[in-house]
Design an enzyme around this catalytic site. Structure first.
Site, PDB file in Angstrom:
ATOM      1  N   HIS A   1       0.787  -1.251   0.093  1.00 13.71           N
ATOM      2  CA  HIS A   1       0.104  -0.123   0.107  1.00 13.71           C
ATOM      3  C   HIS A   1       0.914   1.264   0.041  1.00 13.71           C
ATOM      4  O   HIS A   1       0.155   2.404  -0.307  1.00 13.71           O
ATOM      5  CB  HIS A   1      -1.108   0.021   1.293  1.00 13.71           C
ATOM      6  CG  HIS A   1      -2.245   0.754   0.791  1.00 13.71           C
ATOM      7  ND1 HIS A   1      -3.595   0.612   1.731  1.00 13.71           N
ATOM      8  CD2 HIS A   1      -2.816   1.558  -0.193  1.00 13.71           C
ATOM      9  CE1 HIS A   1      -4.272   1.229   1.300  1.00 13.71           C
ATOM     10  NE2 HIS A   1      -3.978   1.751   0.151  1.00 13.71           N
TER      11      HIS A   1
ATOM     12  N   ASP B   1      -9.196  -0.214   4.303  1.00 10.29           N
ATOM     13  CA  ASP B   1      -8.159  -0.683   5.055  1.00 10.29           C
ATOM     14  C   ASP B   1      -8.440  -1.277   6.519  1.00 10.29           C
ATOM     15  O   ASP B   1      -9.056  -0.770   7.269  1.00 10.29           O
ATOM     16  CB  ASP B   1      -7.061   0.269   4.992  1.00 10.29           C
ATOM     17  CG  ASP B   1      -5.502  -0.182   4.998  1.00 10.29           C
ATOM     18  OD1 ASP B   1      -5.192  -1.185   5.607  1.00 10.29           O
ATOM     19  OD2 ASP B   1      -4.768   0.439   4.417  1.00 10.29           O
TER      20      ASP B   1
ATOM     21  N   HIS C   1      -5.876  -0.834   8.666  1.00 11.63           N
ATOM     22  CA  HIS C   1      -4.910  -0.404   9.295  1.00 11.63           C
ATOM     23  C   HIS C   1      -5.115   1.217   8.868  1.00 11.63           C
ATOM     24  O   HIS C   1      -5.585   1.548   7.767  1.00 11.63           O
ATOM     25  CB  HIS C   1      -3.597  -0.866   8.920  1.00 11.63           C
ATOM     26  CG  HIS C   1      -3.143  -2.261   9.191  1.00 11.63           C
ATOM     27  ND1 HIS C   1      -3.618  -2.944   8.236  1.00 11.63           N
ATOM     28  CD2 HIS C   1      -2.784  -2.652  10.145  1.00 11.63           C
ATOM     29  CE1 HIS C   1      -3.185  -4.165   8.651  1.00 11.63           C
ATOM     30  NE2 HIS C   1      -2.756  -4.138   9.912  1.00 11.63           N
TER      31      HIS C   1
ATOM     32  N   ASP D   1      -2.759   3.421   8.423  1.00 12.31           N
ATOM     33  CA  ASP D   1      -1.700   3.830   7.464  1.00 12.31           C
ATOM     34  C   ASP D   1      -1.164   5.172   7.708  1.00 12.31           C
ATOM     35  O   ASP D   1      -0.740   6.014   6.756  1.00 12.31           O
ATOM     36  CB  ASP D   1      -2.037   3.528   6.039  1.00 12.31           C
ATOM     37  CG  ASP D   1      -2.150   1.950   5.764  1.00 12.31           C
ATOM     38  OD1 ASP D   1      -1.625   1.239   6.461  1.00 12.31           O
ATOM     39  OD2 ASP D   1      -2.605   1.784   4.537  1.00 12.31           O
TER      40      ASP D   1
ATOM     41  N   HIS E   1       4.768   0.967   4.190  1.00 13.80           N
ATOM     42  CA  HIS E   1       3.112   0.669   3.618  1.00 13.80           C
ATOM     43  C   HIS E   1       2.204   1.042   4.840  1.00 13.80           C
ATOM     44  O   HIS E   1       1.133   1.142   4.844  1.00 13.80           O
ATOM     45  CB  HIS E   1       2.907  -0.850   3.315  1.00 13.80           C
ATOM     46  CG  HIS E   1       2.861  -1.700   4.481  1.00 13.80           C
ATOM     47  ND1 HIS E   1       2.250  -2.982   4.284  1.00 13.80           N
ATOM     48  CD2 HIS E   1       3.238  -1.975   5.574  1.00 13.80           C
ATOM     49  CE1 HIS E   1       2.421  -3.746   5.291  1.00 13.80           C
ATOM     50  NE2 HIS E   1       3.317  -3.182   6.183  1.00 13.80           N
TER      51      HIS E   1
ATOM     52  N   ASP F   1      -7.192  -1.826  -0.156  1.00 13.09           N
ATOM     53  CA  ASP F   1      -6.357  -2.792   0.621  1.00 13.09           C
ATOM     54  C   ASP F   1      -7.090  -3.910   0.989  1.00 13.09           C
ATOM     55  O   ASP F   1      -8.117  -4.103   1.706  1.00 13.09           O
ATOM     56  CB  ASP F   1      -5.576  -2.194   1.964  1.00 13.09           C
ATOM     57  CG  ASP F   1      -4.652  -2.916   2.474  1.00 13.09           C
ATOM     58  OD1 ASP F   1      -4.545  -4.287   2.543  1.00 13.09           O
ATOM     59  OD2 ASP F   1      -3.648  -2.441   3.268  1.00 13.09           O
TER      60      ASP F   1
ATOM     61  N   ASP G   1      -6.593  -6.315   3.001  1.00 12.46           N
ATOM     62  CA  ASP G   1      -6.473  -6.717   4.282  1.00 12.46           C
ATOM     63  C   ASP G   1      -7.746  -5.909   5.085  1.00 12.46           C
ATOM     64  O   ASP G   1      -8.222  -6.214   6.348  1.00 12.46           O
ATOM     65  CB  ASP G   1      -5.246  -6.392   5.098  1.00 12.46           C
ATOM     66  CG  ASP G   1      -4.827  -5.109   5.439  1.00 12.46           C
ATOM     67  OD1 ASP G   1      -5.706  -4.074   5.383  1.00 12.46           O
ATOM     68  OD2 ASP G   1      -3.519  -5.030   5.682  1.00 12.46           O
TER      69      ASP G   1
ATOM     70  N   GLU H   1      -1.990  -5.161  -1.783  1.00 18.20           N
ATOM     71  CA  GLU H   1      -1.739  -5.973  -0.498  1.00 18.20           C
ATOM     72  C   GLU H   1      -2.046  -7.361  -0.719  1.00 18.20           C
ATOM     73  O   GLU H   1      -2.362  -8.201   0.162  1.00 18.20           O
ATOM     74  CB  GLU H   1      -2.234  -5.270   0.893  1.00 18.20           C
ATOM     75  CG  GLU H   1      -1.496  -4.009   1.107  1.00 18.20           C
ATOM     76  CD  GLU H   1      -0.204  -4.086   1.627  1.00 18.20           C
ATOM     77  OE1 GLU H   1       0.698  -5.067   1.869  1.00 18.20           O
ATOM     78  OE2 GLU H   1       0.729  -3.341   2.062  1.00 18.20           O
TER      79      GLU H   1
END
Length: 305
Positions: free
Chosen positions: A97, A124, A126, A128, A141, A227, A229, A272
């Site tokens: 990412h 996402d 996360h 980030d 990332h 992303d 994830d 990702e």
């Protein structure tokens, strides 16, 4: 008819686990080009960009592989910029990412040139939003949102000679459920709009997407940075940093379908995907399924309201 410009960026220099560099080809194996063509879209597959190999070194001054990340993001920036200049819709296939720094910097620069407003939907697990001074790993990332807001190494925050690339008011973070303490402070200071999993649980995905898409008009460029994830690992195991408790298949489909309903999607990152951790390319197949929904595939059998 839209022309989709596929841009493969096969690197994991920003990631914590090897394997995301195989993501673009896994998406192709899963039938991405054919699925897009079946939606009556013209597809130009530019193949994969070239950049430095992953040296797999320890972080230096809180940053791992900075030089390599700068070079890869420059390559992505150039390719996305060229696609937009040609009137095509860029679809960047990661890769990790961190590559969204180059992608979104090019898109933001394009918006400034043509006088459009920018809206980024960032899916996402996360946030980030790490900085080199607070990141527990130094993995870039985990830093692209902060870099796009102008907080990061100067080489990563000034693509297109404009810093910051975007404003906190231009991004919506969706599906977040893993946030470091320093990131939490940064997000509050910047005033970004975050729909974390608790918010989604409390209000429902329809309300989240209605809010995230609010205010779009003909002068808005809508970008999705997806992303994988973000999704629950039960349905998307092929990612390097899986976090339990993500959106379900139907919740993810609703997101994509509501974006498609706007008719305003103008660019896309898909990042990702880690085939080395996947099961029989399951996550790539799911990604293609969701991308189809972004471009209008729907199970809707009732008349729209």
């Amino acid at each position: 008819m839209k022309t989709i410009s596929l841009i493969g960026a096969p690197t994991d220099v920003g990631a914590s686990v090897r394997g995301a560099g195989m993501g673009p080809d896994a998406l192709r194996v899963a039938g991405l080009v054919e699925a897009l063509q079946a939606r009556a879209l013209t597809v130009i597959d530019h193949g994969n960009l070239h950049g430095p190999a992953n040296p797999w070194l320890e972080p230096v001054n809180g940053l791992r592989h900075l030089k390599e990340a700068i070079d890869w993001n420059q390559a992505v920036y150039n390719a996305v910029e060229a696609a937009l200049a040609a009137g095509q819709m860029p679809m960047m296939l990661g890769g990790d990412h961190c590559l969204a720094i180059g992608s979104i910097s090019a898109i933001a620069n394009h918006c400034r040139k043509v006088g459009k407003k920018l809206r980024v939907l960032w899916f996402d697990a996360h946030a980030d939003s790490n900085l080199s001074t607070i990141s527990p790993t130094g993995n870039i990332h985990g830093m692209p949102v902060a870099c796009l807001m102008g907080h990061g190494p100067k080489e990563l925050i000034s693509y297109g000679a404009h810093t910051p690339a975007m404003l906190p008011s231009e991004i919506r973070l969706i599906g977040i459920r893993s946030v470091d303490e320093g990131e939490r402070r940064f997000i509050h200071e910047m005033g970004m709009q975050v729909f974390d999993m608790r918010y989604i649980d409390e209000h429902g995905m329809r309300a989240v997407m209605t809010s995230a898409l609010e205010g779009l008009d003909a002068d808005t460029h809508l970008h999705v940075s997806f992303d994988l994830d973000c999704l629950d690992p039960a349905i998307a195991p092929g990612v390097g940093t899986a976090v339990l408790g993500g959106p379900t298949y139907r919740e993810a489909q609703l997101c994509m379908e509501m974006i498609a309903d706007t008719g305003m999607l103008a660019s896309l990152d898909v990042v990702e995907l880690n085939p080395a951790l996947d099961l029989r390319n399951q996550t790539a197949v799911l990604a293609v399924d969701l991308i189809e929904s972004l471009f209008g595939k729907s199970t809707l059998v009732r008349l729209k309201d």
